[in-house]
Structures are given as C-alpha cells and as structure tokens.
Design a protein around this motif. Structure first.
Motif, PDB file in Angstrom:
ATOM      1  N   ARG A 346       0.838  -1.210   0.000  1.00  0.00           N
ATOM      2  CA  ARG A 346       0.000   0.000   0.000  1.00  0.00           C
ATOM      3  C   ARG A 346       0.872   1.260   0.000  1.00  0.00           C
ATOM      4  N   MET A 347       1.941   1.224   0.787  1.00  0.00           N
ATOM      5  CA  MET A 347       2.834   2.377   0.862  1.00  0.00           C
ATOM      6  C   MET A 347       3.481   2.650  -0.499  1.00  0.00           C
ATOM      7  N   ARG A 348       3.904   1.563  -1.178  1.00  0.00           N
ATOM      8  CA  ARG A 348       4.540   1.728  -2.485  1.00  0.00           C
ATOM      9  C   ARG A 348       3.547   2.325  -3.489  1.00  0.00           C
ATOM     10  N   THR A 349       2.299   1.868  -3.458  1.00  0.00           N
ATOM     11  CA  THR A 349       1.270   2.391  -4.371  1.00  0.00           C
ATOM     12  C   THR A 349       1.049   3.878  -4.138  1.00  0.00           C
ATOM     13  N   ASP A 350       0.935   4.270  -2.867  1.00  0.00           N
ATOM     14  CA  ASP A 350       0.723   5.686  -2.530  1.00  0.00           C
ATOM     15  C   ASP A 350       1.900   6.541  -2.984  1.00  0.00           C
ATOM     16  N   MET A 351       3.116   6.021  -2.756  1.00  0.00           N
ATOM     17  CA  MET A 351       4.312   6.787  -3.135  1.00  0.00           C
ATOM     18  C   MET A 351       4.427   6.913  -4.652  1.00  0.00           C
ATOM     19  N   ALA A 352       4.130   5.820  -5.362  1.00  0.00           N
ATOM     20  CA  ALA A 352       4.211   5.853  -6.822  1.00  0.00           C
ATOM     21  C   ALA A 352       3.217   6.857  -7.399  1.00  0.00           C
ATOM     22  N   LEU A 353       2.026   6.931  -6.820  1.00  0.00           N
ATOM     23  CA  LEU A 353       1.016   7.878  -7.277  1.00  0.00           C
ATOM     24  C   LEU A 353       1.476   9.310  -7.031  1.00  0.00           C
ATOM     25  N   ARG A 354       2.036   9.557  -5.820  1.00  0.00           N
ATOM     26  CA  ARG A 354       2.522  10.910  -5.514  1.00  0.00           C
ATOM     27  C   ARG A 354       3.709  11.271  -6.404  1.00  0.00           C
ATOM     28  N   LEU A 355       4.586  10.301  -6.685  1.00  0.00           N
ATOM     29  CA  LEU A 355       5.740  10.556  -7.545  1.00  0.00           C
ATOM     30  C   LEU A 355       5.284  10.951  -8.946  1.00  0.00           C
ATOM     31  N   SER A 356       4.289  10.220  -9.446  1.00  0.00           N
ATOM     32  CA  SER A 356       3.778  10.523 -10.782  1.00  0.00           C
ATOM     33  C   SER A 356       3.176  11.930 -10.833  1.00  0.00           C
ATOM     34  N   THR A 357       2.430  12.306  -9.806  1.00  0.00           N
ATOM     35  CA  THR A 357       1.806  13.635  -9.757  1.00  0.00           C
ATOM     36  C   THR A 357       2.866  14.730  -9.721  1.00  0.00           C
ATOM     37  N   LEU A 358       3.916  14.514  -8.903  1.00  0.00           N
ATOM     38  CA  LEU A 358       4.978  15.522  -8.773  1.00  0.00           C
ATOM     39  C   LEU A 358       5.753  15.663 -10.079  1.00  0.00           C
ATOM     40  N   LEU A 397      11.546   4.442  -2.480  1.00  0.00           N
ATOM     41  CA  LEU A 397      11.026   3.290  -3.215  1.00  0.00           C
ATOM     42  C   LEU A 397      12.092   2.212  -3.379  1.00  0.00           C
ATOM     43  N   MET A 398      13.343   2.630  -3.554  1.00  0.00           N
ATOM     44  CA  MET A 398      14.430   1.655  -3.632  1.00  0.00           C
ATOM     45  C   MET A 398      14.609   0.944  -2.290  1.00  0.00           C
ATOM     46  N   GLN A 399      14.451   1.698  -1.195  1.00  0.00           N
ATOM     47  CA  GLN A 399      14.529   1.082   0.134  1.00  0.00           C
ATOM     48  C   GLN A 399      13.412   0.065   0.331  1.00  0.00           C
ATOM     49  N   LEU A 400      12.215   0.410  -0.162  1.00  0.00           N
ATOM     50  CA  LEU A 400      11.081  -0.504  -0.021  1.00  0.00           C
ATOM     51  C   LEU A 400      11.327  -1.807  -0.774  1.00  0.00           C
ATOM     52  N   ASP A 401      12.018  -1.740  -1.897  1.00  0.00           N
ATOM     53  CA  ASP A 401      12.351  -2.964  -2.637  1.00  0.00           C
ATOM     54  C   ASP A 401      13.221  -3.883  -1.785  1.00  0.00           C
ATOM     55  N   ASP A 402      14.229  -3.291  -1.110  1.00  0.00           N
ATOM     56  CA  ASP A 402      15.110  -4.080  -0.240  1.00  0.00           C
ATOM     57  C   ASP A 402      14.334  -4.651   0.947  1.00  0.00           C
ATOM     58  N   GLU A 403      13.447  -3.820   1.538  1.00  0.00           N
ATOM     59  CA  GLU A 403      12.659  -4.280   2.680  1.00  0.00           C
ATOM     60  C   GLU A 403      11.734  -5.429   2.288  1.00  0.00           C
TER      61      GLU A 403
END
Length: 479
Positions: A346-358, A397-403
């Motif tokens: 869920r966190m990754r989805t929210d971050m990806a959406l915010r990244l796209s908007t920015l 997001l890279m950190q989330l991949d490792d986690e």
C-alpha cells in the motif's frame, strides 16, 4: 600575572591555593586571607599551612588551603511488612535499585485483608551529622528515603508512614507495588455448598470443581485441585488447574489467556493463548490461538482433535492401538511479516502515485519557465521543493524494494515455524492438517517434525543430518 588563584572542588569540601610568583612580589599573609575571603572561603582554612606559605615566599601550586566537614549519613528509611507477602524482599530491592529486574510473576501470592488494614509501615530516614562546605553551606546528612509501594486499591496515611488497604479483598505484590483486588478465595471445593461461581475478579479455589458446576470470572482462575465434568470460563485471564481435568465428555475450559494443567481427559478446551499440559491430552477437542504443548514425562496426545494457530509439540501422538487422532494448524490471522508486506505494498502504491503527480507538475513548471522570460520566486521555490521530493521518493522506493525481499524471507520462515513436533513416536492413524494440506500416517514414525513448505508438507527427522537415521520426505512420494 595573577598573584593568587583559588580553586574549589565540585563538592565544595576542599579549596586549593596557587601562587605562581616568589620573592618581593609574593603576597603577604593578609593578602592571602583577603583572597580566600574574596573567593568565598569561610570555613576550614588551614592557618598553619597559610602561615608556612607566607613565611617561605615560594611558589605553590594547588596546595590544600581549606577543608570542609563531610556529613555522617544517617540511617536509610525502612519498610516493615505487616502482612506475609511473598516477594516483598524483591520489592524492596527494586525500590533501592531502579535497574533491578524482578520476576514478580513468580512471586504472585494473595493474602486476605480488610479495608483500612495496615499493609506496610515506613520507618523514616534518620539524620546523622551534617557536614559543612568551605563556603559555609550546610550539607544534610539524612539517610535515603523510600516510597511506600502503593498500588491499586491502597492508600497512604496522612503522616505518610502507613500503607493501608482501601477495600476488603486480597493483597498481592506485582511490579514492586502492593495491590488489593477483590479476589474470591474458595477454601475448599466448588460443590453444592458454594453453588456456581460468577465473579468480577480473580478466583482462587483450593479444592476441586465438582461435576455439574460452573466457575466464571473476569480475571484469572486458579484451581489447586482437579476439575470434573464442570465449566470453567475466564473472560480476560488464564486458567490454571494444578492436577487435572477428568471431563467425562462434559467438561469445558474457556480462557482469553493461557490454559495450564497436569492432564486433560474427555474435555473441550478453547483458549486464545497457549495450552500447556504436563502429562497427556486424551480424547479432547482443543482449540488454541497460540501453541499446544504436551511435553511432560508422558507428553501424549491420544484421540480427539487438536487445533492450534501456532504449532503443536508433544512427545507421543496416537497409540499402538491405532486410535484416530487429529492435529490441525490453522491460521485465522496472517503472520506479522505478511501484514507488513501488505502495508509495504500500500505504501509503495501511494508513493508511486505521488511521484507521478509531482513529475507531471515539475514538467509543467519547466514548460512555463521556457515560455516565460521571468518566473516568480514562488514558482522557483516550488520547483526546487518538487525536485527534492522526487529524489526522496525514488530513494525511498528503492529502500522498499530491499525491505520487501527481507520481509518475504521472514514470512516464509514464519510459515515454516508453524509445525507439528513429535519428540517420540507418531503412531499410525494420526491425521495432520496444516492450512489445508493433509498427511495421514500409516506407519510409526519416530522423532519427526511436520511443516508446510510452499504447497507441500514436509516430514523431517528431528535428528541432525549427520545422524544415520536422518530422513526427510514429502508424504505420498516416499518410496
């Protein structure tokens, strides 16, 4: 150059004199005294030392010129216990040493008390001989004070020297404090003489609970005898039976916490925590939110159905008479690592959406910047902020991949830890089900554990791989 230098120790019990010159410029006795007074030295001046220094007129460095009087400490305050509580020595130790780690759970002991009864008294600290600093300050000599261990339903007297019970009930020590609860204490059996028991607190029964009777409590229930065909229900606590349950297929034990017992036969048990039995479970229906552990001398599970969310551990399962026995591990709740994986997704989805908007906003501002000769400072600041935020989100997001990789490994490990362990014999006609995958034993196996790995059940020896009898196989595929 400074002619006279006075230094005072941190505790102000000593003063030191430094005079770095000699000869004609050396200060007189009166000048040295004036220097001491100016530095605040009022007590304990060593006049003989001062006279010798003034006479010799030689440089001195950090010479002890004044000394105060250290205090003689009085007696520390003491607690005097008026009721025989087990573990109060540990409570006093914890009061004196805040880092002490005391297992008050092992010392839990109930003592019946009346309202306003004195539980403990404090002997106040005593004063010894006060000290005096070189600057004339008095140093108190009182011994160390201690606080009365006031807990739930207790009160302290007006003079602060007595701890009293605020209600009639049972006193006990927990985490260094004395608490009083309205504990129901049955001196003998629960039978026709007592009737059914329903109580909004802990219950202690010194005898047995006879067939046909019920014991219901909000908190923990301790039975220091046996349970027959009775119903025992703890809404918020544990149930402990010192000896055993002979249920005659009518006994029912329910608890929000753990259930601990010597042996259980022909009974139904349902708990949210662990089931811990010393000798055997025979013909029982057991459901546990934690683990089911039967590891005493016999450690036998025979007949009935045992369901656990976290694992089953026994010495012997089934019998040489091939009595049907069922063991299930069924997880109603997802393990903690799986939950974290969902949260991470869920966190990754929210971050990806915010990244796209920015990124879209930054691209828009860059187009405006190219088309307009000048751009406002506000827009420039916004572009800088967005660029930094995009950089931060990409790094996160890279950190989330490792986690995610770490959590996936932990989730797999948690699934494997939910296992059936049989230290001794696993007899034929025992059915084992782990989250929908079943295994029915058709031969006697010894010292094995059964666990789920991906979509298969694995049967593995408890012996190490270096042992000649070590074996591991998937049920149904062994040849």
């Amino acid at each position: 150059m400074e002619k006279i230098r006075i230094t005072i120790s941190k505790d102000e019990l000593k003063a030191f004199l430094t005079i770095p010159i000699k000869g004609a410029l050396f200060p007189s006795r009166e000048e040295i005294l004036f220097g001491l007074r100016t530095a605040g030295i009022k007590q304990g001046v060593k006049l003989e030392t001062l006279d010798e220094i003034a006479r010799r007129k030689e440089p001195v460095y950090e010479a002890l010129i004044a000394e105060g009087k250290p205090p003689v400490k009085g007696k520390d305050a003491q607690l005097v216990w008026e009721i025989p509580l087990k573990g109060h020595g540990d409570a006093t130790k914890a009061e004196k040493d805040e880092t002490a780690r005391i297992d008050f759970k092992k010392a839990l002991h109930f003592v019946p008390v009346q309202k306003h009864q004195v539980l403990a008294r404090k002997i106040p600290a005593e004063s010894g001989q006060n000290g005096l600093t070189v600057t004339g300050k008095e140093i108190p000599s009182w011994g160390r004070d201690i606080a009365l261990p006031a807990g739930k339903n207790t009160e302290i007297s007006e003079d602060g020297l007595e701890l009293r019970a605020a209600i009639t009930g049972s006193a006990y020590l927990q985490n260094g404090k004395v608490h009083v609860d309205k504990v129901l204490h049955i001196k003998g059996d629960v039978n026709y003489g007592t009737g059914n028991i329903k109580f909004t607190g802990p219950v202690i029964i010194e005898g047995d609970v006879r067939s046909g009777f019920k014991v219901e409590a909000r908190d923990s229930i301790v039975i220091n005898g046996n349970v027959e065909a009775a119903h025992i229900y703890s809404q918020q606590g544990d149930v402990t039976v010192k000896y055993g349950v002979v249920g005659k297929k009518r006994a029912k034990i329910l608890a929000a916490g753990n259930f601990t017992c010597g042996f259980v036969q022909d009974a139904t048990v349902g708990v949210r925590g662990d089931v811990m039995v010393s000798h055997y479970l025979i013909n029982c229906n057991v459901s546990a939110g934690g683990r089911v552990i039967v590891k005493g001398k016999e450690g036998q599970i025979r007949g009935g159905s045992i369901t656990s969310e976290k694992g089953i551990h026994a010495v012997t399962v089934g019998s040489d008479r091939n009595i049907y026995t069922e063991l299930k591990i069924f997880s109603l709740a997802q393990n903690s690592s799986q939950k974290k994986l969902w949260e991470l997704s869920r966190m990754r989805t929210d971050m990806a959406l915010r990244l796209s908007t920015l990124e879209k906003r930054l691209k828009f501002l860059e187009i405006i910047k190219k088309q307009v000769k000048t751009i406002s400072e506000e827009k420039i600041a916004e572009m800088e902020f967005i660029a930094n935020e995009i950089k931060r989100l990409k790094a996160r997001l890279m950190q989330l991949d490792d986690e995610e990789i770490v959590l996936q490994k932990e989730a797999a490990k948690e699934r494997m830890l939910k296992e059936v362990v049989v230290e001794g014999s696993l007899f034929p006609n025992v059915h084992i089900d782990i989250n929908g995958l079943g295994f029915h034993s058709d031969e006697t196996l010894r010292s094995v554990k059964i666990y789920r790995f991906k979509d298969e059940l694995i049967v593995e020896s408890l012996k190490g791989t270096e042992d000649l009898n070590y074996d591991i196989f998937v049920p149904g595929s062994k040849t």
